[in-house]
Design a protein around this motif. Structure first.
Motif, mmCIF file in Angstrom:
data_model
loop_
_atom_site.group_PDB
_atom_site.id
_atom_site.type_symbol
_atom_site.label_atom_id
_atom_site.label_comp_id
_atom_site.label_asym_id
_atom_site.label_seq_id
_atom_site.Cartn_x
_atom_site.Cartn_y
_atom_site.Cartn_z
ATOM 1 N N LEU A 109 0.947 -1.191 0.112
ATOM 2 C CA LEU A 109 -0.117 -0.134 0.021
ATOM 3 C C LEU A 109 0.962 1.119 0.014
ATOM 4 C CD1 LEU A 109 -2.835 0.816 0.291
ATOM 5 C CD2 LEU A 109 -2.547 1.014 2.417
ATOM 6 N N PHE A 110 1.235 1.540 -1.253
ATOM 7 C CA PHE A 110 2.429 2.737 -1.320
ATOM 8 C C PHE A 110 2.586 3.057 -2.705
ATOM 9 C CE2 PHE A 110 5.106 -1.172 -1.610
ATOM 10 C CZ PHE A 110 5.830 -0.905 -2.743
ATOM 11 N N ARG A 111 3.170 4.196 -3.106
ATOM 12 C CA ARG A 111 3.387 4.552 -4.412
ATOM 13 C C ARG A 111 4.811 5.080 -4.410
ATOM 14 N NH1 ARG A 111 0.080 9.579 -7.008
ATOM 15 N NH2 ARG A 111 -1.473 8.021 -7.000
ATOM 16 N N PRO A 112 5.662 4.398 -5.063
ATOM 17 C CA PRO A 112 7.025 4.476 -5.133
ATOM 18 C C PRO A 112 7.379 5.922 -5.754
ATOM 19 C CG PRO A 112 6.470 2.956 -6.960
ATOM 20 C CD PRO A 112 5.167 2.994 -6.016
ATOM 21 N N VAL A 113 8.481 6.653 -5.203
ATOM 22 C CA VAL A 113 8.888 7.760 -5.777
ATOM 23 C C VAL A 113 10.293 7.723 -6.632
ATOM 24 C CG1 VAL A 113 9.615 10.094 -5.129
ATOM 25 C CG2 VAL A 113 7.721 9.042 -4.098
ATOM 26 N N HIS A 114 10.401 8.442 -7.711
ATOM 27 C CA HIS A 114 11.518 8.160 -8.701
ATOM 28 C C HIS A 114 12.708 9.020 -7.777
ATOM 29 C CE1 HIS A 114 14.267 8.135 -11.882
ATOM 30 N NE2 HIS A 114 14.426 9.568 -11.677
ATOM 31 N N VAL A 115 13.631 8.328 -7.461
ATOM 32 C CA VAL A 115 14.887 9.029 -7.124
ATOM 33 C C VAL A 115 16.077 9.195 -8.225
ATOM 34 C CG1 VAL A 115 16.864 8.716 -5.496
ATOM 35 C CG2 VAL A 115 14.836 7.498 -5.069
ATOM 36 N N LYS A 116 16.323 10.447 -8.282
ATOM 37 C CA LYS A 116 16.999 11.321 -9.268
ATOM 38 C C LYS A 116 18.309 10.433 -9.240
ATOM 39 C CE LYS A 116 14.492 15.462 -9.293
ATOM 40 N NZ LYS A 116 14.689 17.039 -9.165
ATOM 41 N N THR A 117 19.019 10.625 -10.595
ATOM 42 C CA THR A 117 20.054 10.378 -10.500
ATOM 43 C C THR A 117 21.376 11.379 -10.070
ATOM 44 O OG1 THR A 117 20.428 11.315 -12.880
ATOM 45 C CG2 THR A 117 19.723 9.079 -12.865
ATOM 46 N N LEU A 118 22.605 10.731 -9.994
ATOM 47 C CA LEU A 118 23.639 11.802 -9.441
ATOM 48 C C LEU A 118 23.656 12.921 -10.271
ATOM 49 C CD1 LEU A 118 25.514 11.984 -6.880
ATOM 50 C CD2 LEU A 118 27.102 11.040 -8.195
ATOM 51 N N THR A 119 23.633 12.683 -11.702
ATOM 52 C CA THR A 119 23.955 14.137 -12.184
ATOM 53 C C THR A 119 22.649 15.106 -12.133
ATOM 54 O OG1 THR A 119 25.056 12.652 -14.070
ATOM 55 C CG2 THR A 119 24.143 14.957 -14.708
ATOM 56 N N SER A 120 21.527 14.523 -12.102
ATOM 57 C CA SER A 120 20.384 15.488 -11.989
ATOM 58 C C SER A 120 20.493 16.124 -10.516
ATOM 59 C CB SER A 120 19.181 14.797 -12.244
ATOM 60 O OG SER A 120 18.964 14.319 -13.371
#
Length: 344
Positions: A109-120
């Motif tokens: 019961l969750f919505r995953p969040v995108h974790v940005k790349t090191l460059t971003s």
């Protein structure tokens, strides 16, 4: 048997809760908020972990990246969803929050969040530092204006380049006031120099980035907006379509529907305030400053006639986000005429 872990991260310590697939607590402990310590905890567990939940926060990117590199099934969860789930608990403690996050992992019961790349992340840090230097310099300029106004000295309309000369002219012959203003001018000068250095770094990055150069072909979109958009979106493929970018940036209206009541409010303004502000500025520039006519400006002008300028700028900002994502995804160029323009 599978196991699920929840981490409630704070600055010094992290509360860890591990549940089995039946929901029973297998182990609870606290560990230092450092990747090596947390990885050591899970390696010593020697159990098949299905998911490890972390709530989005200041230390997330650092911890998440290290755990993924170590082969751990880390998942970043959306803060608002976690807050809504954890509010059901009577007592809010780090231990209970970790247990609640572990339960979210167990029941999916969750919505995953995108974790940005090191460059971003690095590019976003550059944008944040540039904005900070600019805001502090403007704040000091306004404070200088306010101090001088108390003595009847009016700075008036003056550009950034001529500001210091104008201030020196006003305080000339007033040594007591000059002793106060001159140190502020020195700080302001240093901030302006820092801003210039950071802005040149930004221009160098956009000059060498193919995606940024392509986005800058859109009227109203400059180096700052292009770099901010690429660092915010990070990976274009994470959106199922280009129209999903608008809601992700908080540029779509809120809606509250219940029974016969159906209210559409202002834009949600969720997530990224910096990117939303830059898109708004780009849209306003396109409507008011860009002289060359295009199908996009014609569309925004028609919206302004029907709904007003402010709503037209917001609508144009949302459409700019859609167009920028589409151009970045398929590698196309901006088309000025309606007949050859792709539908956004």
């Amino acid at each position: 048997m599978k196991y699920y872990a929840g981490l409630d991260v704070s600055l010094k310590e992290t509360s860890v809760c591990i549940l089995d697939e039946t929901g029973a607590v297998f182990r609870e402990l606290k560990a230092p908020s450092h990747p090596e310590d947390l990885i050591r905890v899970f390696e010593a567990l020697d159990k098949p972990l299905a998911r490890i939940g972390l709530e989005a926060g200041p230390l997330l990117q650092w911890l998440f990246s290290a755990m993924v590199e170590a082969g751990l099934p880390a998942v970043c969860i959306e803060t608002r969803h976690a807050k809504a789930f954890l509010q059901a608990q009577i007592n809010k403690t780090d231990r209970n929050d970790a247990r609640g996050i572990a339960q979210m992992m167990r029941v999916n019961l969750f919505r995953p969040v995108h974790v940005k790349t090191l460059t971003s992340q690095r590019r976003r840090a550059l944008l944040t530092a540039r904005k900070l230097a600019q805001e502090k310099a403007i704040a000091i300029e306004n404070d200088i204006r306010g101090i001088l106004r108390n003595f009847g000295l009016k700075v008036g309309v003056v550009g950034t380049a001529g500001f210091e000369a104008r201030i020196r002219e006003l305080v000339e012959g007033i040594p007591d006031l000059a002793c106060v203003i001159m140190p502020l001018l020195a700080v302001r000068q240093k901030l302006r120099e820092t801003f210039t250095i950071l802005h040149r770094q930004l221009l160098a990055i956009t000059r060498d980035d193919v995606a940024c150069r392509r986005l800058m072909t859109i009227p109203g979109v400059g180096p700052v907006v292009a770099l901010a958009f690429t660092s915010t979106v990070d990976v274009p493929a994470r959106f199922k379509n280009s129209k999903a970018v608008g809601p992700a940036l908080g540029l779509t209206p809120r809606r509250n529907q219940s029974g016969e009541s159906d209210r559409v409010g202002r834009i949600s303004r969720c997530v990224d305030a910096m990117m939303r502000t830059l898109l708004y500025e780009a849209a306003h520039s396109l409507l008011t400053r860009v002289q060359k006519w295009s199908w996009l400006k014609a569309w925004a002008m028609s919206v302004a006639k029907r709904r007003g300028l402010q709503r037209a700028v917001v609508a144009l900002a949302r459409r700019l986000a859609v167009i920028m994502h589409r151009m970045w995804s398929d590698g196309s160029q901006f088309r000025w005429t309606r007949e050859t323009a792709a539908v956004a």
